[in-house]
Structure formats: C-alpha cells, structure tokens
Write a protein that holds these residues in place. Structure first.
Motif, PDB file in Angstrom:
ATOM      1  N   UNK A  80       0.796  -1.216   0.000  1.00 45.39           N
ATOM      2  CA  UNK A  80       0.000   0.000   0.000  1.00 45.39           C
ATOM      3  C   UNK A  80       0.836   1.278   0.000  1.00 45.39           C
ATOM      4  N   UNK A  81       2.165   1.166  -0.038  1.00 43.54           N
ATOM      5  CA  UNK A  81       3.001   2.361  -0.136  1.00 43.54           C
ATOM      6  C   UNK A  81       2.654   3.115  -1.419  1.00 43.54           C
ATOM      7  N   UNK A  82       2.424   4.432  -1.296  1.00 44.99           N
ATOM      8  CA  UNK A  82       1.934   5.205  -2.437  1.00 44.99           C
ATOM      9  C   UNK A  82       3.042   5.769  -3.310  1.00 44.99           C
ATOM     10  N   UNK A  83       4.257   5.825  -2.801  1.00 45.85           N
ATOM     11  CA  UNK A  83       5.364   6.353  -3.597  1.00 45.85           C
ATOM     12  C   UNK A  83       6.674   5.851  -3.018  1.00 45.85           C
ATOM     13  N   UNK A  84       7.779   6.234  -3.652  1.00 39.57           N
ATOM     14  CA  UNK A  84       9.081   5.749  -3.232  1.00 39.57           C
ATOM     15  C   UNK A  84       9.484   6.210  -1.848  1.00 39.57           C
ATOM     16  N   UNK A  85       9.102   7.430  -1.468  1.00 41.87           N
ATOM     17  CA  UNK A  85       9.451   7.929  -0.139  1.00 41.87           C
ATOM     18  C   UNK A  85       8.745   7.122   0.937  1.00 41.87           C
ATOM     19  N   UNK A  86       7.459   6.842   0.742  1.00 45.30           N
ATOM     20  CA  UNK A  86       6.747   6.002   1.705  1.00 45.30           C
ATOM     21  C   UNK A  86       7.357   4.605   1.751  1.00 45.30           C
ATOM     22  N   UNK A  87       7.766   4.084   0.599  1.00 44.70           N
ATOM     23  CA  UNK A  87       8.354   2.742   0.573  1.00 44.70           C
ATOM     24  C   UNK A  87       9.690   2.729   1.326  1.00 44.70           C
ATOM     25  N   UNK A  88      10.472   3.795   1.197  1.00 46.68           N
ATOM     26  CA  UNK A  88      11.736   3.879   1.939  1.00 46.68           C
ATOM     27  C   UNK A  88      11.478   3.918   3.444  1.00 46.68           C
TER      28      UNK A  88
END
Length: 269
Positions: A80-88
């Motif tokens: 459910x991470x919406x972008x790379x920053x959230x995934x990091x």
C-alpha cells in the motif's frame, strides 16, 4: 541488522500507469549485454563510496527474485506504499536500520552518476538543519529539447525544479519551469531550467514525519512525492550537481529506452 551511517534504498514497484514492469525492462550497453533497469540502478548505488549498505525495497515477488538474482539484498515492503518515499520509510522500519542519512535512489535513473549521490550525502552531512535534499542539474540545450519533445508529444517526462538563492526548493513540476516558451539556446548558453534528478536524501525523522502527512493538492496534481515536504514546511534542499560531460535522463516512458541505450553506448566508447 547492524546500524549503518548511510544506507541507499532503491524503491521498485511493478505496477506503473505509464510503464508497467518498468524495473525489469532491459537496457543494452555498448558490450551488447542486456540487463534489467533495476540492475543498472543497483550498480550505480554500489559505486557510491559513502554508502554503507544498499537494498532494493519492493512489494513484488518478481522484482525481488530478479534483484536477488544479480546479487542485491531485498527488503519486502507494504504493497500500500503510495510512492518511493513512503516505501523507503516502510523499508527502514521493517529492516530495523538506524542510519544518519537515508538515500532514495529511484529505480528509473540508470544514468545517474555515483558522484550525484556523493554530493547529496555530503550536503546532508555538512548541514544538520536539512530535513531532506535532492540533486538538480542545469539543463543544456539538448536536454531542454528532450523536455520540449515530450511535451509536444503529450508525454509526461522528466521533472524540473526552481529554488531560492540559498538552494531551498520552491517548487517542482512536470511542466518546464521557469517558462521559456520557444526561446532558442545554443551550445554554451546558460539555460535557466534545472532538471530534477530523481534521488533524495532524508533524515530518518523527516521520513517518519512524511508518513504522518496526508498528500496535499500540489503532490496530487503533479504526481510528485517531494511536494509533500514543501506543502508541510519542511526544508528540502536542492543540491546543484555537475554532469561532467555526462548526459542524464530517466526512463519515464517506453520511448526513453532508445534514448538511454544510445547514451549508454556513447558513454562506453
């Protein structure tokens, strides 16, 4: 896991509106060997001397399998991470890492020179007041024309940035800003447009804060994750980097494969 001072995370997702499966798209270098886009990017990260560890962060088993196949360490993340920053941010928490600086090297920029990341890490280490930082590269006439070609063709391509005299980011856009119209720039001219390089460095506290902020209208309209920092008053520093004769471009659309392979061949001859 052992604490590290600087970690590079490569967020990679399979789903993409413009280019599904992009991290696994293959690019051929001058030696004729085809490698996945993700591997090209991982090799850039591995060449950064300041990096203590490099991980691929993904929620997709196909990407994880490919990454492990060429030797990368993988952190599985929330789908459910919406972008790379959230995934990091998610990867950092799941891996139990406590670095001083976290670098997000997005997996669609195989032409990113290692010194761009070194300069970014250096800026974060030199100024403890920075929440986050990102590189910008002054366009040459050829790069500006690539931006214009994409716009004329109705394609969303690279991102441009504007910042104040101290380097603090003011705005980022998928349009060409500042407005230059049809102005003609010759080789050697100073082009007043800066190409945003899709790399970020963060303090862990800034990443944690980011997860607590809802996406704002600017981030939503532009589809640019870094605008969440600006919309919430965080200090996002633009670090000007030098191309040193190298051409920089990201793989945003299928049409970019030929562009990037041409550049890879030219840089290896």
């Amino acid at each position: 896991m052992t604490d590290v001072k600087t970690v590079i995370l490569i967020p990679a997702r399979y789903a993409s509106t413009r280019y599904p499966g992009k991290p696994l798209a293959t690019l051929r270098g001058s030696d004729g060997v085809a490698k996945p886009l993700l591997q090209w990017t991982w090799e850039v990260a591995r060449a950064v001397p300041e990096a203590d560890a490099v991980y691929v962060a993904t929620d997709d088993d196909r990407i994880a399998e490919a990454a492990r196949g060429f030797g990368a360490e993988v952190i599985m993340t929330d789908p459910d991470c919406r972008n790379g920053t959230e995934r990091c941010a998610d990867a950092l928490a799941r891996a139990g890492l406590s670095p001083e600086v976290v670098v997000n090297l997005q997996g669609d920029a195989p032409l990113t020179p290692a010194w761009f990341l070194s300069d970014l890490i250096g800026a974060m280490r030199a100024d403890a007041t920075l929440d986050a930082a990102t590189p910008v590269l002054r366009c040459d006439p050829a790069t500006l024309e690539m931006f214009r070609q994409d716009r004329r063709a109705g394609r969303v391509g690279g991102t441009t940035a504007v910042f104040d005299g101290a380097g603090r980011g003011l705005y980022f856009s998928k349009e060409v800003i500042p407005f230059t119209g049809d102005a003609v720039f010759d080789a050697g001219d100073t082009v007043p447009v800066f190409h945003h390089v899709g790399v970020y460095a963060y303090r862990p506290a800034a990443l944690a804060a980011y997860l607590g902020w809802a996406p704002g209208p600017l981030e939503t309209l532009e589809g640019l994750e870094q605008l969440r920092f600006l919309e919430n008053g965080a200090r996002l520093q633009c670090v000007e980097v030098e191309g040193r004769g190298r051409v920089f471009w990201e793989l945003n659309n299928p049409e970019d494969v030929d562009r990037i392979e041409t550049i890879l061949r030219a840089e290896s001859t």
